[in-house]
Design a protein around this motif. Structure first.
Motif, PDB file in Angstrom:
ATOM      1  N   LEU A 167       0.835  -1.200   0.000  1.00  0.00           N
ATOM      2  CA  LEU A 167       0.000   0.000   0.000  1.00  0.00           C
ATOM      3  C   LEU A 167       0.873   1.254   0.000  1.00  0.00           C
ATOM      4  O   LEU A 167       0.584   2.224  -0.712  1.00  0.00           O
ATOM      5  N   SER A 168       1.947   1.237   0.773  1.00  0.00           N
ATOM      6  CA  SER A 168       2.868   2.375   0.792  1.00  0.00           C
ATOM      7  C   SER A 168       3.493   2.590  -0.587  1.00  0.00           C
ATOM      8  O   SER A 168       3.623   3.730  -1.042  1.00  0.00           O
ATOM      9  N   CYS A 169       3.869   1.511  -1.248  1.00  0.00           N
ATOM     10  CA  CYS A 169       4.468   1.620  -2.584  1.00  0.00           C
ATOM     11  C   CYS A 169       3.479   2.239  -3.575  1.00  0.00           C
ATOM     12  O   CYS A 169       3.849   3.112  -4.378  1.00  0.00           O
ATOM     13  N   ALA A 170       2.235   1.802  -3.517  1.00  0.00           N
ATOM     14  CA  ALA A 170       1.229   2.355  -4.418  1.00  0.00           C
ATOM     15  C   ALA A 170       1.005   3.834  -4.144  1.00  0.00           C
ATOM     16  O   ALA A 170       0.855   4.646  -5.069  1.00  0.00           O
ATOM     17  N   PRO A 207      16.869   5.201 -10.417  1.00  0.00           N
ATOM     18  CA  PRO A 207      15.461   5.583 -10.560  1.00  0.00           C
ATOM     19  C   PRO A 207      15.238   7.064 -10.260  1.00  0.00           C
ATOM     20  O   PRO A 207      16.054   7.719  -9.608  1.00  0.00           O
ATOM     21  N   GLU A 208      14.126   7.562 -10.747  1.00  0.00           N
ATOM     22  CA  GLU A 208      13.732   8.947 -10.446  1.00  0.00           C
ATOM     23  C   GLU A 208      13.234   9.068  -9.015  1.00  0.00           C
ATOM     24  O   GLU A 208      13.332  10.135  -8.398  1.00  0.00           O
ATOM     25  N   ALA A 209      12.680   7.979  -8.501  1.00  0.00           N
ATOM     26  CA  ALA A 209      12.110   8.002  -7.148  1.00  0.00           C
ATOM     27  C   ALA A 209      12.346   6.661  -6.479  1.00  0.00           C
ATOM     28  O   ALA A 209      12.583   5.642  -7.136  1.00  0.00           O
ATOM     29  N   LEU A 210      12.266   6.686  -5.159  1.00  0.00           N
ATOM     30  CA  LEU A 210      12.551   5.509  -4.348  1.00  0.00           C
ATOM     31  C   LEU A 210      11.622   5.524  -3.145  1.00  0.00           C
ATOM     32  O   LEU A 210      11.370   6.585  -2.566  1.00  0.00           O
ATOM     33  N   ILE A 211      11.140   4.341  -2.768  1.00  0.00           N
ATOM     34  CA  ILE A 211      10.445   4.236  -1.492  1.00  0.00           C
ATOM     35  C   ILE A 211      11.201   3.237  -0.624  1.00  0.00           C
ATOM     36  O   ILE A 211      11.317   2.058  -0.973  1.00  0.00           O
ATOM     37  N   SER A 212      11.767   3.731   0.457  1.00  0.00           N
ATOM     38  CA  SER A 212      12.411   2.872   1.441  1.00  0.00           C
ATOM     39  C   SER A 212      11.336   2.336   2.377  1.00  0.00           C
ATOM     40  O   SER A 212      10.432   3.068   2.779  1.00  0.00           O
ATOM     41  N   LEU A 213      11.446   1.063   2.725  1.00  0.00           N
ATOM     42  CA  LEU A 213      10.459   0.441   3.603  1.00  0.00           C
ATOM     43  C   LEU A 213      11.046   0.224   4.993  1.00  0.00           C
ATOM     44  O   LEU A 213      12.189  -0.223   5.121  1.00  0.00           O
ATOM     45  N   LYS A 265      14.242   4.004 -20.902  1.00  0.00           N
ATOM     46  CA  LYS A 265      14.227   5.440 -20.626  1.00  0.00           C
ATOM     47  C   LYS A 265      12.968   5.897 -19.890  1.00  0.00           C
ATOM     48  O   LYS A 265      12.703   7.093 -19.758  1.00  0.00           O
ATOM     49  N   LEU A 266      12.158   4.940 -19.410  1.00  0.00           N
ATOM     50  CA  LEU A 266      10.956   5.298 -18.664  1.00  0.00           C
ATOM     51  C   LEU A 266      11.328   5.740 -17.247  1.00  0.00           C
ATOM     52  O   LEU A 266      12.320   5.279 -16.684  1.00  0.00           O
ATOM     53  N   PRO A 267      10.536   6.618 -16.644  1.00  0.00           N
ATOM     54  CA  PRO A 267      10.775   6.944 -15.231  1.00  0.00           C
ATOM     55  C   PRO A 267      10.533   5.711 -14.371  1.00  0.00           C
ATOM     56  O   PRO A 267       9.660   4.890 -14.673  1.00  0.00           O
ATOM     57  N   ILE A 268      11.324   5.586 -13.309  1.00  0.00           N
ATOM     58  CA  ILE A 268      11.287   4.399 -12.458  1.00  0.00           C
ATOM     59  C   ILE A 268      11.111   4.823 -11.005  1.00  0.00           C
ATOM     60  O   ILE A 268      11.739   5.782 -10.548  1.00  0.00           O
ATOM     61  N   LEU A 269      10.276   4.103 -10.289  1.00  0.00           N
ATOM     62  CA  LEU A 269      10.213   4.202  -8.843  1.00  0.00           C
ATOM     63  C   LEU A 269      10.600   2.839  -8.287  1.00  0.00           C
ATOM     64  O   LEU A 269       9.941   1.841  -8.580  1.00  0.00           O
ATOM     65  N   SER A 270      11.694   2.775  -7.537  1.00  0.00           N
ATOM     66  CA  SER A 270      12.182   1.509  -6.995  1.00  0.00           C
ATOM     67  C   SER A 270      11.693   1.308  -5.569  1.00  0.00           C
ATOM     68  O   SER A 270      11.519   2.264  -4.809  1.00  0.00           O
ATOM     69  N   VAL A 271      11.510   0.038  -5.229  1.00  0.00           N
ATOM     70  CA  VAL A 271      11.064  -0.337  -3.894  1.00  0.00           C
ATOM     71  C   VAL A 271      12.271  -0.735  -3.042  1.00  0.00           C
ATOM     72  O   VAL A 271      12.995  -1.679  -3.379  1.00  0.00           O
ATOM     73  N   ASP A 272      12.506   0.006  -1.980  1.00  0.00           N
ATOM     74  CA  ASP A 272      13.486  -0.279  -0.935  1.00  0.00           C
ATOM     75  C   ASP A 272      14.937  -0.085  -1.362  1.00  0.00           C
ATOM     76  O   ASP A 272      15.700   0.580  -0.683  1.00  0.00           O
ATOM     77  N   ILE A 273      15.343  -0.704  -2.465  1.00  0.00           N
ATOM     78  CA  ILE A 273      16.705  -0.535  -2.986  1.00  0.00           C
ATOM     79  C   ILE A 273      16.602  -0.739  -4.496  1.00  0.00           C
ATOM     80  O   ILE A 273      15.949  -1.683  -4.943  1.00  0.00           O
ATOM     81  N   PRO A 274      17.146   0.141  -5.324  1.00  0.00           N
ATOM     82  CA  PRO A 274      17.063  -0.077  -6.771  1.00  0.00           C
ATOM     83  C   PRO A 274      17.649  -1.442  -7.130  1.00  0.00           C
ATOM     84  O   PRO A 274      18.719  -1.820  -6.637  1.00  0.00           O
ATOM     85  N   SER A 275      16.969  -2.189  -7.964  1.00  0.00           N
ATOM     86  CA  SER A 275      17.383  -3.551  -8.273  1.00  0.00           C
ATOM     87  C   SER A 275      18.793  -3.580  -8.863  1.00  0.00           C
ATOM     88  O   SER A 275      19.093  -2.870  -9.821  1.00  0.00           O
ATOM     89  N   GLY A 276      19.647  -4.403  -8.258  1.00  0.00           N
ATOM     90  CA  GLY A 276      21.025  -4.520  -8.692  1.00  0.00           C
ATOM     91  C   GLY A 276      21.995  -3.727  -7.844  1.00  0.00           C
ATOM     92  O   GLY A 276      23.205  -3.954  -7.905  1.00  0.00           O
ATOM     93  N   ARG A 331       1.813   9.675  -5.359  1.00  0.00           N
ATOM     94  CA  ARG A 331       2.315  10.983  -4.964  1.00  0.00           C
ATOM     95  C   ARG A 331       3.379  11.514  -5.931  1.00  0.00           C
ATOM     96  O   ARG A 331       3.601  12.721  -6.013  1.00  0.00           O
ATOM     97  N   THR A 332       4.057  10.613  -6.625  1.00  0.00           N
ATOM     98  CA  THR A 332       5.144  11.008  -7.521  1.00  0.00           C
ATOM     99  C   THR A 332       4.705  11.087  -8.974  1.00  0.00           C
ATOM    100  O   THR A 332       5.096  12.010  -9.709  1.00  0.00           O
ATOM    101  N   PHE A 333       3.914  10.111  -9.385  1.00  0.00           N
ATOM    102  CA  PHE A 333       3.485  10.004 -10.782  1.00  0.00           C
ATOM    103  C   PHE A 333       1.964   9.848 -10.815  1.00  0.00           C
ATOM    104  O   PHE A 333       1.452   8.730 -10.886  1.00  0.00           O
ATOM    105  N   PRO A 334       1.215  10.942 -10.739  1.00  0.00           N
ATOM    106  CA  PRO A 334      -0.248  10.855 -10.659  1.00  0.00           C
ATOM    107  C   PRO A 334      -0.848  10.214 -11.912  1.00  0.00           C
ATOM    108  O   PRO A 334      -0.259  10.267 -12.995  1.00  0.00           O
ATOM    109  N   PRO A 335      -2.017   9.596 -11.772  1.00  0.00           N
ATOM    110  CA  PRO A 335      -2.625   8.899 -12.905  1.00  0.00           C
ATOM    111  C   PRO A 335      -2.994   9.818 -14.062  1.00  0.00           C
ATOM    112  O   PRO A 335      -3.136   9.356 -15.190  1.00  0.00           O
TER     113      PRO A 335
END
Length: 253
Positions: A41-44, A197-203, A158-169, A49-53
């Motif tokens: 839910l936090s990720c969504a 990524p352009e944005a990140l959510i740390s959990l 080249k798409l904007p990315i929001l990563s969860v907790d740590i960018p993959s890799g 909040r970052t990339f509105p629909p």
């Protein structure tokens, strides 16, 4: 609401694992289902909040086979309820019963699920943003198939990315790193470039490897008891109102 960056604790891989274990211990009393639901839910909400629909309606949610991927499946379900059009990519579906149930929940909503690299590459051309939920804080290199191709395609999109907790890799401790594929029969491996990524959510709490991250940085996982916060000196900032995320300040130069 911001608090000074020096007061926020950036935690190690070992401490992150310890906190999870305490939360799900007999004394912590949380179930994995609960934590995954709140994290997803936090990720969504971070995506919203970052990339509105209104501008980023089509979200490709890339899910790994572990708990990080489970968070992504939960996030996809909530994004659907938030009026997004999510598509889920499963390069390697998880085998645990909880993962299968979360996948069934999104399938019940008719959210598209793709599993082949070819379909993934095609779908990338039709998306507005990527939610990266592939690798979590337990990731250890080298990269194994099909993930080397997955990370390359994400970077090339080249798409904007929001990563969860740590960018993959990324290294949980060191951040961006030289990432190699698993050696072939001749002992040769390839370098795979990681993405920023352009944005990140740390959990729960931000990890050491993202301390220098300069994009929009959210903290999510509004479930840590005060006692646990104080025990590990996490210094979690207050969440505003009924929000499931709070924005963290950019690092000082």
């Amino acid at each position: 609401m911001h608090i000074p960056i020096m007061s926020i604790r950036y935690i190690s891989q070992k401490l992150a694992q310890q906190i999870d274990e305490e939360l799900m211990s007999a004394s912590g009393a949380f179930s994995l289902d609960q934590l995954m639901e709140l994290a997803g839910l936090s990720c969504a909400q971070a995506v919203a909040r970052t990339f509105p629909p209104s501008s980023h309606k089509r979200v490709l949610v890339a899910c790994g086979p572990g708990n990080q991927g489970g968070d992504g499946l939960v996030a996809a379900r909530h994004l659907y309820m938030f009026n997004y059009k999510p598509t889920i990519y499963l390069p390697k579906p998880g085998s645990k019963e909880i993962y299968r149930r979360l996948l069934k929940q999104v399938e019940n909503l008719r959210i598209p699920v793709i599993k082949s690299e070819a379909d993934f590459e095609k779908s990338l051309k039709e998306q507005d943003v990527i939610l990266d939920a592939i690798f979590g804080f337990s990731f250890q290199p080298p990269l194994r198939p099909p993930f080397h191709t997955v990370l390359r395609l994400i970077k090339q999109s080249k798409l904007p990315i929001l990563s969860v907790d740590i960018p993959s890799g990324w290294s949980v401790t060191e951040g961006p790193q030289e990432l190699r594929t698993e050696p072939d029969e001749n002992g040769r491996s390839e370098i795979v470039e990681t993405f920023t990524p352009e944005a990140l959510i740390s959990l729960t709490a931000p990890k050491e490897g993202v301390k220098g991250f300069k994009g929009k940085h959210w903290l999510g996982g509004r479930f840590v008891p005060d006692e646990l916060d104080q025990k590990f000196e996490l210094n979690i900032p207050p969440y505003p109102g009924v929000e499931q995320v709070v924005e963290l300040p950019s690092p000082r130069l």
